[in-house]
Design an enzyme around this catalytic site. Structure first.
Site, short mmCIF file in Angstrom:
data_model
loop_
_atom_site.label_atom_id
_atom_site.label_comp_id
_atom_site.label_asym_id
_atom_site.label_seq_id
_atom_site.Cartn_x
_atom_site.Cartn_y
_atom_site.Cartn_z
N ASN A 156 4.56 47.84 -0.52
CA ASN A 156 5.38 47.73 0.70
C ASN A 156 6.80 48.16 0.37
O ASN A 156 7.40 47.64 -0.56
CB ASN A 156 5.37 46.28 1.19
CG ASN A 156 5.98 46.13 2.57
OD1 ASN A 156 6.80 46.95 3.01
ND2 ASN A 156 5.59 45.10 3.28
N CYS A 158 4.38 47.47 6.03
CA CYS A 158 3.03 46.91 6.02
C CYS A 158 2.22 47.41 7.22
O CYS A 158 1.01 47.58 7.15
CB CYS A 158 3.06 45.38 5.96
SG CYS A 158 4.19 44.62 7.12
N HIS A 189 4.10 40.05 9.69
CA HIS A 189 3.43 40.81 8.64
C HIS A 189 2.15 41.43 9.20
O HIS A 189 1.51 40.86 10.07
CB HIS A 189 3.12 39.86 7.49
CG HIS A 189 2.51 40.53 6.32
ND1 HIS A 189 3.15 41.56 5.65
CD2 HIS A 189 1.30 40.36 5.71
CE1 HIS A 189 2.35 41.97 4.66
NE2 HIS A 189 1.25 41.26 4.68
N ASP A 210 -4.05 43.82 2.04
CA ASP A 210 -2.77 43.18 2.36
C ASP A 210 -1.72 43.75 1.42
O ASP A 210 -1.49 43.24 0.33
CB ASP A 210 -2.91 41.67 2.19
CG ASP A 210 -1.67 40.93 2.68
OD1 ASP A 210 -0.68 41.59 3.05
OD2 ASP A 210 -1.68 39.68 2.69
#
Length: 1126
Positions: A221, A226, A468, A485
């Site tokens: 990131n 993200c 997020h 993630d």
């Protein structure tokens, strides 16, 4: 024991929706719990249901006699649960910081971690209870859950219970006996070993290896990328798309300038790397600056722009048409009359579908809402060509669905009451499989199944202003689901894919029955916002396995070579301890150095001097190193010596001793350690003496070696202080002798008066006693003597009158306090009269002197300059610097507080009037939108604060060219907070009341509007608001304006006048969509059709006609900045 635990330690889940602010766990209330010996009932009451499958449950009671005589640390008998051995670990006197105290510490311990198989783990929920052996209802307990691993093989409670409580009966609750009775007590462990279907339950992710566990790696990131990472992973796992991207020819491209190559490289690294992959190169190829990577953007917008760019790049290549083949579907917008046979329809292509979810239960219902039919009747009848006003049905139906269907769930919508976008957290269910056949029109091709399988869920956790993004993807047709993630990839359960991302209400955590806090109904703010479905019959094509031949060979070769280079750099770094760094100062470098010592090493206001630098093996001999130096500088190794520079106690860095030939066989590490006081770098001075006869004559007496001193000349006229080489002198000679040497060196007459100073250290520059010897002046090797021509009083006065320096100490004071300031134009320079430039200033200078220096550089009156300070972190303009007489450059630049090498920036403006006069004026900028609602130019004005808007309009007419044939009247306004209407200023209002900085808009009032308003015509005309937006009314852009509606005029005709009003070409205008945006109730904008008569709508003050089109204005920052890719 592996770890000392605080009262309770638990690992938080990876994404936690709600945090309970209760200090759980409290010791259990006595009346709440059954008998400790009733294992099943007690565990059910004491241990909350975690919603996970239980593999095994066991309980074990350990009776302890002679409690008061027990050792500091004891363990109970082992027992089995879930295939693992467990035991209770007890510290009767407590375990807080190793000190005995009044708290009992008790833990659940994994009994045999050393003999367990490598990589073992066990997920256990447990409760530990201390009870009276004769009355098991007298008890205290606490519960927790933990992932037991080799590094954390015990878990529990350091402050379990106060020892005094165990010895005291709880009479308040009707208990007459204490917990510890007759020095005996029982401790019971209740253990549930839970199934861990993903292998990462309660994992702390220390040393977690995504590639090893899942076969995939994550993306780093960059700050707020993200949202991009989740989409890129989804596209990467759509193998057909990845293959198509690889087919774009990119051999000769530069990654940071070629989007296609940068994306290929990201995909290749995701395929082959074992570590998370960076995306900086990719965002650079978009033309983004680092700040863009800290701004969250809309994923749908990002996806469409990325696909558009790639589609263009794929034209004329084997990949041409791949994106439409994957993602393109079509739908029909229709209006069908009920009583006559007439239908008007238009077919539109789509690459994704936006589905409403507010108040809608599931995905199928969202599709039903999408194709729902509206009946046009009563006052709202449809004007059918040739049939007059008719009752009709209006709607949309799908003609064809694509193999890969991207569905955008409308989680962000405009709330009229709040006048803002809000996030919709309503529950909305979606299935692993859905048949969409019912949503196709009757005549659609039904030869293939319309059953779609879920392939990806893109999730947003948070609210409108942040949060997020991550993705849940099933990369293989029959594989498992993974969570991508950012830089971590983990396996997930079906519940984590579906139920956890539906949104809706949730209980505030899992609340045990004994807890006082009542569960509050809260919305889950982690929920799906985009779904990717693949048609079942296309799965084998879209997710066809990837083969070696699918990766372009040029990409593989290029990236493998880069990987080799990185590996070489890593090896170099790993071997760094075998090397030292040597830096060499030459006479040439010294002659260009203006500062203290022979070169700058750690001046906090200036960068270090660039010196020739050598990476030297510590074991290399001095003889070999000297040969390298001779080769590098192209000189004979017999013509020079190398002196080692040392850090003197007074913080200066000076040559100390020469390295003699007798050291030739010594290692460089030995020389550094013995001669340079273990400095990290070896700093050397190259003492070049090609005249051997002269050198030998000076050094003839071994008992009276000469001193090597360095000279600097302060040139008053040029205001420079530069190195003039070195001289060898006899320590017993008088300093006076140096004057002749200097006069000869400089070519000055012997009558030239010269002043000498010694540069002892910063802040200590002292005049030399010329009648004494060097030894009496305490001169040694490496010392620096500065000289200047001694000036007359008049010459000194002339220099000081220009704020210039007349003596060596003054100039050294400037050097000590100097700061390099970058001056930049405050606004974009279109005249080329305001360049960016650097000035070396002293921190002691006043505002006036700084203004004069800048004025001299720019050849501009210093009183007509205005300065603005900058933000130390970002370098952006901060606040206007008020002209003040006692303010110094140090105050203005705040350099007293800076870290090393600060980037000191001051912005400036060239003014037409004096800064003194400016304080009585108001600065405004007026954006002129002309006759056709186009932002043509921005005009700055500086007017007395008492001016009215009539004065501004008058000034504006001089600045802009108003074409004949219009009204010639100007309206000045700013934009309402909704972005949909103008707030007009009356001609008599004064500008002094405007907030700073004032940005206004002005336009020529259209003739049509002027005729209606000035003649007071109300019959047959309405003046309404008109504004521009992109896809959603909340995303307005451009400048709103006013527009005249006519009675009985169908929109088809209104459009012609509208096009003329905003001056848009036919080619662009066909792309516009039109809607009626109301603010009375919360409803979606209603689309305007050709036969609608807008005049008939009951217009409220804030209603507006919306023009939906892309914002194509150059260099404009929208309320939410649009994504730009070059």
């Amino acid at each position: 024991m592996q770890q000392q635990q605080p009262q309770q330690q638990q690992h938080p889940n990876d994404v936690t929706d709600i945090i309970i602010d209760d200090n759980a766990p409290a010791p259990m209330e006595v009346e709440d719990l059954p008998n400790v010996q009733d294992f099943e009932a007690y565990a059910a009451k004491a241990m909350p249901d975690l919603g996970l499958e239980i593999e095994d449950f066991q309980a074990q009671t350990w009776r302890i006699e002679h409690w008061s005589q027990q050792a500091k640390r004891i363990v109970g008998p082992e027992f089995s649960c879930g295939g693992h051995k467990w035991r209770i670990l007890l510290f009767p006197q407590g375990n807080a910081n190793g000190q005995p105290n009044d708290m009992v510490s008790v833990y659940l311990d994994y009994a045999n971690p050393k003999t367990a198989p490598e990589g073992w783990h066990a997920c256990a929920q447990f409760c530990l209870a201390i009870s009276n052996p004769w009355d098991p209802t007298i008890q205290t307990s606490s519960h927790a859950h933990h992932r037991f691993v080799a590094e954390e093989c015990d878990w529990g409670f350091t402050r379990f219970v106060d020892l005094r409580k165990l010895y005291t009966a709880d009479t308040a609750n009707g208990k007459t006996r204490p917990t510890i009775e007759n020095d005996e007590v029982e401790i019971t462990a209740f253990v549930r070993v839970l199934k861990d279907p993903t292998g990462v339950l309660w994992h702390n992710f220390v040393n977690y290896d995504s590639k090893k566990e899942t076969g995939h790696v994550g993306l780093k990131n960059q700050g707020a990328t993200c949202y991009m990472n989740s989409l890129l992973q989804s596209l990467f796992c759509t193998n057909y798309f990845r293959k198509a991207v690889y087919q774009i020819p990119t051999e000769g491209d530069i990654p940071s300038e070629s989007l296609a190559l940068a994306l290929q490289r990201v995909f290749y690294h995701l395929q082959t790397s074992n570590q998370p992959v960076g995306t900086t190169e990719l965002t650079k190829s978009f033309g983004w600056k680092s700040l863009d990577s800290f701004m969250q953007h809309d994923v749908q917008e990002f996806s469409r722009i990325l696909q558009d760019k790639l589609e263009i790049k794929m034209k004329g290549t084997p990949a041409e048409g791949a994106i439409p083949r994957l993602f393109k579907g079509s739908m029909k917008n229709y209006i069908k009359c009920i009583d006559v046979d007439y239908e008007s329809s238009v077919t539109e292509e789509f690459y994704d579908i936006q589905l409403t979810i507010k108040g809608i239960r599931n995905l199928r219902d969202s599709f039903r809402e999408y194709i729902s039919v509206e009946t046009l009747d009563g006052d709202n009848k449809y004007m059918a060509e040739g049939h007059g006003l008719q009752a009709a049905k209006k709607g949309v139906i799908f003609k064809a669905l694509p193999p890969v269907l991207h569905m955008q769930l409308r989680r962000f919508e405009y709330d009229v009451e709040k006048d803002a976008l809000v996030k919709i957290n309503d529950r909305h269910e979606f299935p692993f499989e859905i048949d969409l056949g019912e949503f196709l029109e009757e005549g659609a091709d039904r030869s293939q199944s319309q059953v779609y399988k879920l392939h990806g869920v893109l999730v947003h956790s948070g609210d409108l202003h942040g949060g997020h993004y991550f993705a849940l993807i099933k990369p293989e047709k029959d594989g498992r689901w993974f969570k991508f993630d950012d830089d971590r990839v983990t396996p997930v359960t079906d519940k984590e894919v579906l139920e956890d991302n539906y949104g809706g209400d949730m209980l505030n955590g899992l609340i045990p029955p004994h807890q006082r806090t009542q569960a509050r109904t809260l919305k889950k703010f982690t929920n799906a916002y985009m779904l990717v479905y693949i048609r079942e019959t296309d799965l084998d094509t879209v997710l066809a396995p990837f083969t070696e031949s699918d990766t372009p060979s040029h990409l593989k070769a290029r990236l493998d070579a880069e990987r080799e280079q990185l590996e070489a750099k890593r090896r170099e770094k790993d071997e760094q301890h075998l090397y030292l760094t040597a830096k060499v100062i030459t006479d040439d470098i010294f002659s260009r150095h203006q500062g203290f010592d022979l070169a700058s090493f750690d001046d906090k206001n200036l960068p270090a001097t660039e010196l020739p630098t050598f990476r030297v093996l510590k074991t290399e001999t001095f003889y070999t190193f000297k040969q390298r130096i001779a080769h590098y500088f192209k000189i004979s190794e017999r013509d020079f010596r190398l002196w080692v520079l040392v850090n003197r106690q007074n913080k200066t860095v000076r040559p100390d001793v020469p390295i003699h030939d007798s050291e030739n066989s010594q290692t460089m590490d030995h020389i550094r350690n013995n001669m340079a006081a273990r400095a990290s770098d070896l700093r050397l001075y190259l003492d070049y003496n090609p005249d051997h006869a002269k050198f030998n004559a000076i050094h003839a007496d071994p008992n009276n070696a000469p001193i090597m001193i360095f000279l600097k000349w302060f040139d008053c006229s040029r205001q420079t202080l530069l190195g003039q080489g070195k001289v060898f002198v006899n320590k017993n000679n008088k300093v006076n002798d140096l004057l002749g040497v200097i006069q000869e060196k400089m070519g000055w007459p012997s009558s030239t008066p010269i002043k000498l100073y010694e540069e002892i250290k910063a802040g200590m520059i002292e005049g030399m006693k010329t009648k004494q010897t060097y030894q009496q002046n305490e001169i040694q090797d490496g010392d620096i003597i500065c000289y200047q021509v001694d000036m007359t009083e008049k010459e000194v006065a002339d220099l000081e009158g220009q704020s210039l320096y007349s003596t060596v100490p003054q100039f050294y004071d400037f050097l000590q306090n100097r700061v390099l300031v970058q001056f930049k134009s405050r606004y974009e320079d279109t005249t080329n009269k305001a360049p960016d430039f650097d000035l070396m200033l002293s921190k002691k200078m006043t505002y006036e002197i700084m203004a004069h220096r800048v004025g001299d550089y720019l050849k501009h009156d210093p009183l007509k300059l205005r300065f603005t300070s900058s933000n130390p972190q970002s370098g952006t303009p901060k606040a206007i610097i008020k002209r003040s007489l006692n303010q110094s450059v140090a105050d203005i630049t705040q350099t007293n507080y800076y870290a090393q090498h600060p980037n000191v920036i001051i912005y400036y403006e060239l003014l037409d009037i004096s800064i003194i006069e400016l304080e009585t004026k108001k600065s405004l900028k007026v954006v002129w939108t002309g006759r056709h609602n186009k932002e043509e130019a921005t005009h700055p004005f500086l007017l007395p604060k008492t001016s009215t808007f009539a004065d501004v309009a008058e000034q504006l007419t001089k600045a802009v060219k108003i074409q004949p044939g219009g009204s010639g009247k100007i309206r000045i306004f700013d934009i309402a907070s909704s972005g949909r209407s103008q707030r007009e200023y009356t001609s008599s209002e004064m500008i002094g009341n405007l907030a700073e900085p004032a940005e206004l808009y002005a336009e020529e009032i259209p003739l049509e509007e002027l005729e209606v308003s000035s003649n007071g015509i109300t019959e047959g005309y309405k003046i309404v608001n008109l504004f521009h937006y992109s896809r959603e009314p909340g995303r307005s852009h451009g400048v709103p304006c006013k527009f005249v509606l006519k009675e009985n005029e169908p929109f088809e005709k209104t459009k012609e006048r509208l096009q003329q009003r905003i001056g848009v070409s036919d080619k662009e205008f066909v792309k516009y969509k039109f809607s009626l945006v109301t603010s009375t109730v919360f409803k979606q904008p209603s689309s305007v059709e050709d036969n609608d008569v807008l005049y008939d709508h009951k217009w409220a003050a804030d209603d507006a006609l919306g023009l939906d089109h892309l914002d194509k204005r150059p260099n404009k920052v929208n309320a939410e900045k649009g994504i730009v890719m070059r």
